[in-house]
Design a protein around this motif. Sequence first.
Motif, PDB file in Angstrom:
ATOM      1  N   LEU A 225       0.829  -1.209   0.000  1.00  0.00           N
ATOM      2  CA  LEU A 225       0.000   0.000   0.000  1.00  0.00           C
ATOM      3  C   LEU A 225       0.859   1.253   0.000  1.00  0.00           C
ATOM      4  N   ALA A 226       1.899   1.270   0.834  1.00  0.00           N
ATOM      5  CA  ALA A 226       2.759   2.449   0.923  1.00  0.00           C
ATOM      6  C   ALA A 226       3.503   2.696  -0.383  1.00  0.00           C
ATOM      7  N   ALA A 227       3.804   1.628  -1.108  1.00  0.00           N
ATOM      8  CA  ALA A 227       4.547   1.766  -2.364  1.00  0.00           C
ATOM      9  C   ALA A 227       3.649   2.005  -3.566  1.00  0.00           C
ATOM     10  N   THR A 228       2.329   1.907  -3.376  1.00  0.00           N
ATOM     11  CA  THR A 228       1.407   2.067  -4.513  1.00  0.00           C
ATOM     12  C   THR A 228       0.251   3.011  -4.180  1.00  0.00           C
ATOM     13  N   GLU A 229      -0.739   2.520  -3.455  1.00  0.00           N
ATOM     14  CA  GLU A 229      -1.964   3.269  -3.212  1.00  0.00           C
ATOM     15  C   GLU A 229      -1.722   4.588  -2.461  1.00  0.00           C
ATOM     16  N   TRP A 230      -0.832   4.570  -1.484  1.00  0.00           N
ATOM     17  CA  TRP A 230      -0.615   5.760  -0.673  1.00  0.00           C
ATOM     18  C   TRP A 230       0.339   6.749  -1.321  1.00  0.00           C
ATOM     19  N   LEU A 231       1.059   6.308  -2.326  1.00  0.00           N
ATOM     20  CA  LEU A 231       2.081   7.132  -2.958  1.00  0.00           C
ATOM     21  C   LEU A 231       1.440   8.389  -3.558  1.00  0.00           C
ATOM     22  N   ASP A 232       1.845   9.541  -3.048  1.00  0.00           N
ATOM     23  CA  ASP A 232       1.314  10.839  -3.508  1.00  0.00           C
ATOM     24  C   ASP A 232      -0.183  10.999  -3.242  1.00  0.00           C
ATOM     25  N   ASP A 235      -4.450  11.314   1.359  1.00  0.00           N
ATOM     26  CA  ASP A 235      -5.847  11.123   1.749  1.00  0.00           C
ATOM     27  C   ASP A 235      -6.214   9.644   1.803  1.00  0.00           C
ATOM     28  N   ARG A 236      -5.639   8.848   0.920  1.00  0.00           N
ATOM     29  CA  ARG A 236      -5.898   7.403   0.934  1.00  0.00           C
ATOM     30  C   ARG A 236      -5.257   6.760   2.163  1.00  0.00           C
ATOM     31  N   GLU A 237      -4.058   7.173   2.478  1.00  0.00           N
ATOM     32  CA  GLU A 237      -3.410   6.656   3.681  1.00  0.00           C
ATOM     33  C   GLU A 237      -4.210   7.037   4.926  1.00  0.00           C
ATOM     34  N   HIS A 238      -4.679   8.260   4.966  1.00  0.00           N
ATOM     35  CA  HIS A 238      -5.450   8.734   6.119  1.00  0.00           C
ATOM     36  C   HIS A 238      -6.734   7.915   6.275  1.00  0.00           C
ATOM     37  N   ALA A 239      -7.430   7.669   5.156  1.00  0.00           N
ATOM     38  CA  ALA A 239      -8.683   6.914   5.222  1.00  0.00           C
ATOM     39  C   ALA A 239      -8.426   5.488   5.705  1.00  0.00           C
TER      40      ALA A 239
END
Length: 296
Positions: A225-232, A235-239
């Motif tokens: 997730l940190a290397a893909t979805e959350w990258l830049d 808001d996705r990481e926060h959710a």
Amino acid sequence: MRTAKPIPAELRAWAEQRIGSAVDVRDVSHDRPASRVWALECSHGVRRYVKVSPSDTFFTRETRAYRHVVPALGQGRAPQLIDSRAEDLALLLTAVPGHPVPATNLSAAEQRAALLQAGTLLARLHQAGEIKGPDRIEAGTALGLAADGAEKHLARAGDRLTEPERQLVRDHADRLSRVGPVPVGFIHGDNQPRNWMWSRPIRQLALIDYERTRPAALVQDLVILAATEWLDHPDREHAFLQGYGRLLTDAERFALRCLIALDAVNCLAWGPDHNDPEVTARGRRSLDRLMRKDRP
């Protein structure tokens, strides 16, 4: 074009003894030689799945997960194990509603709901059961084992990395081996959107594929997730973390950066060898970003 893999006759007979006659059987495996999964449509309109694990280790992990860990997620949030056949490394599973998130055009509201639920489900899995005895030992050594694997991945990647990049990976592996205590528990092992099933009619997420579930450092479940979805996309990481119910500790944040470096070299070793451009791109992107920052 991928050639469909027929289900072995003995596996179909075994499954039908438990679920009744199947009116249709479809190969739904991933486009990888080791992936073998079939969807069985039963005469009464219910779908079941037969999965053959790639190895004894994956079979053992997945059957254990379905029996002792997955029930903590709740009804309809994961498949259920109907039966297993150890001699063939086969599992017979129920279906969950929905489709993989990457194949679903989610609205902004649905995406946030999916991320919140993904965090919640992962927290339930991470908190499932007490980690003790051999499981605690395995979990406590997980980061060290990940660090020790760096040289193996570097050897496989060969000249796909420059010498400065190879040294960066070694630096991160060294730091990872000396990270302080981090929370441990059962991890999913392949936590990413392709294993998140979103059902639009009921706005509900389910989590599938437990062949990599094992005792480990919980932060290891956040690397992809940190290397893909959350990258830049903070808001996705926060959710996701809102659903997860807590922020990461400082030690977990540091470990996560180190793990991303190890994931990058693994991707650059595995991706080209298996003709997987998505995995290869993830590794190259992560490594380029780390090279632009100060090394640890």
